[in-house]
Scaffold this active site. Structure first.
Site, mmCIF file in Angstrom:
data_model
loop_
_atom_site.group_PDB
_atom_site.id
_atom_site.type_symbol
_atom_site.label_atom_id
_atom_site.label_comp_id
_atom_site.label_asym_id
_atom_site.label_seq_id
_atom_site.Cartn_x
_atom_site.Cartn_y
_atom_site.Cartn_z
ATOM 1 N N CYS A 2 59.889 43.480 34.589
ATOM 2 C CA CYS A 2 59.570 42.629 35.738
ATOM 3 C C CYS A 2 58.093 42.438 36.048
ATOM 4 O O CYS A 2 57.652 41.304 36.238
ATOM 5 C CB CYS A 2 60.256 43.185 36.978
ATOM 6 S SG CYS A 2 62.022 42.999 36.883
ATOM 7 N N PHE A 50 52.563 42.903 44.393
ATOM 8 C CA PHE A 50 51.901 43.911 45.238
ATOM 9 C C PHE A 50 52.112 45.324 44.682
ATOM 10 O O PHE A 50 51.193 46.139 44.677
ATOM 11 C CB PHE A 50 52.428 43.845 46.684
ATOM 12 C CG PHE A 50 51.633 42.923 47.559
ATOM 13 C CD1 PHE A 50 51.559 41.567 47.289
ATOM 14 C CD2 PHE A 50 50.951 43.410 48.664
ATOM 15 C CE1 PHE A 50 50.819 40.706 48.090
ATOM 16 C CE2 PHE A 50 50.202 42.564 49.472
ATOM 17 C CZ PHE A 50 50.136 41.209 49.194
ATOM 18 N N ALA A 71 65.108 49.375 41.427
ATOM 19 C CA ALA A 71 64.247 49.824 40.326
ATOM 20 C C ALA A 71 65.126 50.569 39.335
ATOM 21 O O ALA A 71 66.060 51.281 39.730
ATOM 22 C CB ALA A 71 63.136 50.729 40.845
ATOM 23 N N ALA A 125 75.585 40.371 32.345
ATOM 24 C CA ALA A 125 75.981 41.777 32.537
ATOM 25 C C ALA A 125 74.857 42.696 32.087
ATOM 26 O O ALA A 125 75.050 43.591 31.276
ATOM 27 C CB ALA A 125 77.259 42.071 31.758
ATOM 28 N N ARG A 145 61.676 47.652 27.642
ATOM 29 C CA ARG A 145 60.970 46.375 27.731
ATOM 30 C C ARG A 145 59.554 46.570 28.296
ATOM 31 O O ARG A 145 59.385 47.177 29.340
ATOM 32 C CB ARG A 145 61.775 45.384 28.573
ATOM 33 C CG ARG A 145 63.036 44.911 27.842
ATOM 34 C CD ARG A 145 63.884 43.974 28.678
ATOM 35 N NE ARG A 145 64.563 44.672 29.745
ATOM 36 C CZ ARG A 145 65.386 44.076 30.612
ATOM 37 N NH1 ARG A 145 65.614 42.782 30.515
ATOM 38 N NH2 ARG A 145 65.971 44.776 31.555
HETATM 39 C C1 UDX Z 1 67.324 40.810 35.327
HETATM 40 C C2 UDX Z 1 67.035 39.492 36.029
HETATM 41 O O1 UDX Z 1 68.053 38.631 35.875
HETATM 42 C C3 UDX Z 1 65.688 39.021 35.656
HETATM 43 O O2 UDX Z 1 65.395 37.797 36.200
HETATM 44 C C4 UDX Z 1 64.794 40.045 36.213
HETATM 45 O O3 UDX Z 1 63.478 39.641 36.203
HETATM 46 C C5 UDX Z 1 64.998 41.304 35.420
HETATM 47 O O4 UDX Z 1 66.278 41.719 35.587
HETATM 48 P P1 UDX Z 1 68.328 41.912 33.336
HETATM 49 O O5 UDX Z 1 69.617 42.183 34.015
HETATM 50 O O6 UDX Z 1 67.369 43.041 33.183
HETATM 51 O O7 UDX Z 1 67.593 40.713 34.057
HETATM 52 O O8 UDX Z 1 68.489 41.145 31.988
HETATM 53 P P2 UDX Z 1 69.357 41.513 30.753
HETATM 54 O O9 UDX Z 1 69.633 42.970 30.737
HETATM 55 O O10 UDX Z 1 68.685 40.850 29.611
HETATM 56 O O11 UDX Z 1 70.759 40.781 31.080
HETATM 57 C C6 UDX Z 1 70.976 39.439 31.092
HETATM 58 C C7 UDX Z 1 72.340 39.157 30.485
HETATM 59 O O12 UDX Z 1 72.662 37.770 30.633
HETATM 60 C C8 UDX Z 1 72.463 39.465 28.998
HETATM 61 O O13 UDX Z 1 73.482 40.406 28.784
HETATM 62 C C9 UDX Z 1 72.793 38.105 28.346
HETATM 63 O O14 UDX Z 1 73.679 38.215 27.268
HETATM 64 C C10 UDX Z 1 73.396 37.354 29.507
HETATM 65 N N1 UDX Z 1 73.317 35.894 29.364
HETATM 66 C C11 UDX Z 1 72.116 35.297 29.159
HETATM 67 C C12 UDX Z 1 74.470 35.129 29.457
HETATM 68 O O15 UDX Z 1 75.574 35.653 29.625
HETATM 69 N N2 UDX Z 1 74.378 33.766 29.373
HETATM 70 C C13 UDX Z 1 73.192 33.138 29.150
HETATM 71 O O16 UDX Z 1 73.153 31.911 29.065
HETATM 72 C C14 UDX Z 1 72.021 33.929 29.042
HETATM 73 C C1 UDX Z 2 60.336 47.079 39.658
HETATM 74 C C2 UDX Z 2 60.371 47.063 41.186
HETATM 75 O O1 UDX Z 2 60.043 48.372 41.678
HETATM 76 C C3 UDX Z 2 61.728 46.634 41.681
HETATM 77 O O2 UDX Z 2 61.721 46.537 43.095
HETATM 78 C C4 UDX Z 2 62.061 45.280 41.073
HETATM 79 O O3 UDX Z 2 63.352 44.889 41.454
HETATM 80 C C5 UDX Z 2 61.983 45.341 39.565
HETATM 81 O O4 UDX Z 2 60.703 45.807 39.166
HETATM 82 P P1 UDX Z 2 61.222 48.714 37.762
HETATM 83 O O5 UDX Z 2 60.335 47.917 36.863
HETATM 84 O O6 UDX Z 2 62.633 48.941 37.377
HETATM 85 O O7 UDX Z 2 61.265 48.068 39.214
HETATM 86 O O8 UDX Z 2 60.564 50.177 37.978
HETATM 87 P P2 UDX Z 2 59.347 50.728 38.831
HETATM 88 O O9 UDX Z 2 59.751 52.024 39.386
HETATM 89 O O10 UDX Z 2 58.808 49.746 39.779
HETATM 90 O O11 UDX Z 2 58.250 51.048 37.712
HETATM 91 C C6 UDX Z 2 57.590 50.017 36.995
HETATM 92 C C7 UDX Z 2 56.507 50.621 36.110
HETATM 93 O O12 UDX Z 2 55.420 51.105 36.891
HETATM 94 C C8 UDX Z 2 56.980 51.807 35.281
HETATM 95 O O13 UDX Z 2 56.417 51.733 33.990
HETATM 96 C C9 UDX Z 2 56.425 52.982 36.031
HETATM 97 O O14 UDX Z 2 56.229 54.106 35.218
HETATM 98 C C10 UDX Z 2 55.104 52.429 36.532
HETATM 99 N N1 UDX Z 2 54.563 53.120 37.707
HETATM 100 C C11 UDX Z 2 55.260 53.123 38.882
HETATM 101 C C12 UDX Z 2 53.308 53.734 37.642
HETATM 102 O O15 UDX Z 2 52.665 53.733 36.599
HETATM 103 N N2 UDX Z 2 52.802 54.334 38.773
HETATM 104 C C13 UDX Z 2 53.486 54.344 39.960
HETATM 105 O O16 UDX Z 2 52.945 54.895 40.947
HETATM 106 C C14 UDX Z 2 54.757 53.716 40.006
#
Ligand code: UDX
Ligand code: UDX
Length: 452
Positions: free
Chosen positions: A271, A221, A159, A8, A341
């Site tokens: 990510c 990319f 995002a 979650a 993160r």
């Molecule tokens: C997601 C994707 O799953 C990850 O691969 C991607 O690269 C980034 O986004 P995210 O939803 O951001 O991860 O992760 P997080 O907010 O840490 O949530 C994961 C949840 O899974 C946590 O709440 C954790 O408690 C739960 N978890 C983890 C379980 O319920 N069971 C487990 O065994 C491990």
């Molecule tokens: C990214 C991808 O965009 C999304 O498709 C994937 O599922 C998860 O990873 P996220 O990390 O949530 O999403 O945010 P994003 O908007 O991509 O920004 C990532 C980082 O790049 C941020 O720190 C942002 O500030 C930075 N950024 C983004 C720049 O510095 N310059 C830009 O032009 C765009």
């Protein structure tokens, strides 16, 4: 139709809320082993901040969206099981610092095998190295008692900060599966779920490995564009060119495009770095060191950019920040999220503390305890690091302001008032290029932008 999602987090929560909203006939159960997180999902203060999310959850929670810690029960009841647990970079053993840590994925696969009581479709939502589906299938085949599963890959491209809009109208939904009759049927079942609101021509189906790899490549990319423009920002600073002008000029070329060309203090988020390192590890594993080096340079450039920002602060403040107060505006890795993160702010604060500066952070959404834990480590204290409850309070008596997150409120502050409250001479380091530096210079600030 019953869906369950294990995990979650930032991905599982919003994605399932959107499915529940758009497909009222589907029962959606989101489960997590973290009871505090589930309690928060069931409260008025959701565990993640995401514009529009409260509203979607308010409409669906208790109707066809449920949050609970009953992982076993949810697995038993579900037709489709999404796996959205985290897959951090390994911090130990083989592949340390690069490979994805798959222990949560594996343990979830074992839990599914143990508690499922019939045929299930298992959907990988987490970002994972190519061929992880095979691992999941092997574990299930070895433990299941007389039932089969189909494993699909359905990476999430939302995002943070724009998750609800991205989920509502995705550029594409990608579904990978085996090209067998069973695999095709499973793909179709998942296509039908998304077809409740996503136009059919935006739902792409591929084989499993293409889907898994596409997610890593998409992030690589995107991050590569940021490192590219950030590398040019250094050249701009050296030559007098303006990086925003350069980005605008090249972005008008439709072959390049204007998005993701914003020079910054460096990309963060859960990510980009993790997925590139994962790609690097895969390339090394498959004997492709040249490809690995190419992509690794994107992360190296990002690290350099973060360090370059802190060094510039130190250099501009007469080569010493010891005992000087620096206000850091923003701590989240981007605006409109409380997620920290890999935020560039962590590196910047650490660098400044190492130079013995007094660092005061203000972020509109990140709690003070999170900021301290991220910079210093859980439970650690440093009297030089403090957290303010407003930008004005953070800047009071400071020698400099560093803008690290592009929160809208930083654009609209009364900088004349701030200037008067600061130590003189006072400087602004705009790590996001969101401020009108000419106006600030007219007030009296010494101004520094990225690539300016
Ligand atoms: C997601 C994707 O799953 C990850 O691969 C991607 O690269 C980034 O986004 P995210 O939803 O951001 O991860 O992760 P997080 O907010 O840490 O949530 C994961 C949840 O899974 C946590 O709440 C954790 O408690 C739960 N978890 C983890 C379980 O319920 N069971 C487990 O065994 C491990
Ligand atoms: C990214 C991808 O965009 C999304 O498709 C994937 O599922 C998860 O990873 P996220 O990390 O949530 O999403 O945010 P994003 O908007 O991509 O920004 C990532 C980082 O790049 C941020 O720190 C942002 O500030 C930075 N950024 C983004 C720049 O510095 N310059 C830009 O032009 C765009």
């Amino acid at each position: 139709m019953k869906i369950c999602c294990i995990g979650a987090g930032y991905v599982g929560g919003p994605t399932m809320a959107m499915i529940a909203l758009k497909a009222p006939g589907i029962e959606v159960r989101v489960v997590d082993m973290n009871a505090a997180r589930i309690a928060a999902w069931n409260s008025d203060t959701l565990p993640i901040y995401e514009p529009g999310l409260d509203d979607v959850v308010r409409q669906t929670r208790g109707r066809n969206l449920h949050f609970s810690t009953d992982i076993h029960g949810a697995i038993k009841a579900a037709d489709i099981i999404f796996v959205a647990v985290n897959t951090p970079t390994k911090t130990y053993g083989v592949g340390m610092g690069r490979a994805a840590d798959l222990r949560f994925i594996e343990s979830v696969a074992r839990t599914i095998a143990e508690h499922a009581n019939g045929t299930k479709i298992i959907v990988e939502k987490s970002t994972i190295p190519v061929k992880t589906a095979e691992t999941i299938k092997d574990i299930i085949a070895a433990n299941a008692r007389g039932w089969k599963c189909e494993v699909l890959s359905n990476p999430e491209f939302l995002a943070e900060g724009t998750a609800i809009a991205d989920l509502q109208m995705p550029d594409r939904v990608l579904i990978g599966g085996e090209r067998t009759p069973g695999g095709e049927a499973a793909i179709q079942t998942l296509v039908d779920v998304y077809a409740h609101w996503v136009p059919r021509d935006r739902i792409i189906t591929t084989n499993l490995w293409s889907s898994e790899l596409s997610k890593l490549v998409a992030n690589a990319f995107l991050a590569q564009r940021i490192s590219s423009i950030n590398s040019i920002s250094a050249l701009c600073e050296a030559t007098g060119a303006d990086v925003d002008e350069v980005a605008n000029a090249i972005g008008k070329d439709s072959r390049i495009g204007s998005k993701f060309l914003k020079a910054s203090v460096g990309f963060g988020g859960s990510c980009f770095q993790k997925d590139i390192l994962n790609l690097v590890y895969l390339c090394e594993h498959f004997g492709l060191p040249e490809v690995a080096n190419y992509w690794e340079s994107v992360v190296r450039m990002n690290d350099w950019q973060k360090r370059r920002f802190s060094s510039r602060i130190v250099r501009s403040l007469f080569n010493t920040v010891a005992e000087k107060k620096i206000a850091v505006f923003g701590f989240a890795f981007k605006k409109d999220t409380n997620d920290t993160r890999e935020s560039a702010a962590i590196a910047v604060c650490r660098d400044l503390l190492a130079e013995q500066a007094r660092v005061v952070v203000y972020d509109p959404k990140v709690p003070a305890a999170e900021i301290r834990a991220d910079v210093l480590g859980k439970g650690a204290e440093d009297p030089r690091l403090s957290v303010a409850t407003s930008a004005y309070a953070a800047a009071e008596g400071a020698h400099a302001i560093a803008i690290v997150t592009e929160w809208d409120e930083f654009r609209h502050l009364d900088y004349e008032k701030i200037f008067k409250s600061m130590h003189q001479p006072s400087s602004i380091f705009d790590g996001r290029n969101i401020l009108d530096l000419k106006k600030l210079a007219a007030i009296g600030f010494r101004v520094h932008g990225i690539g300016k």
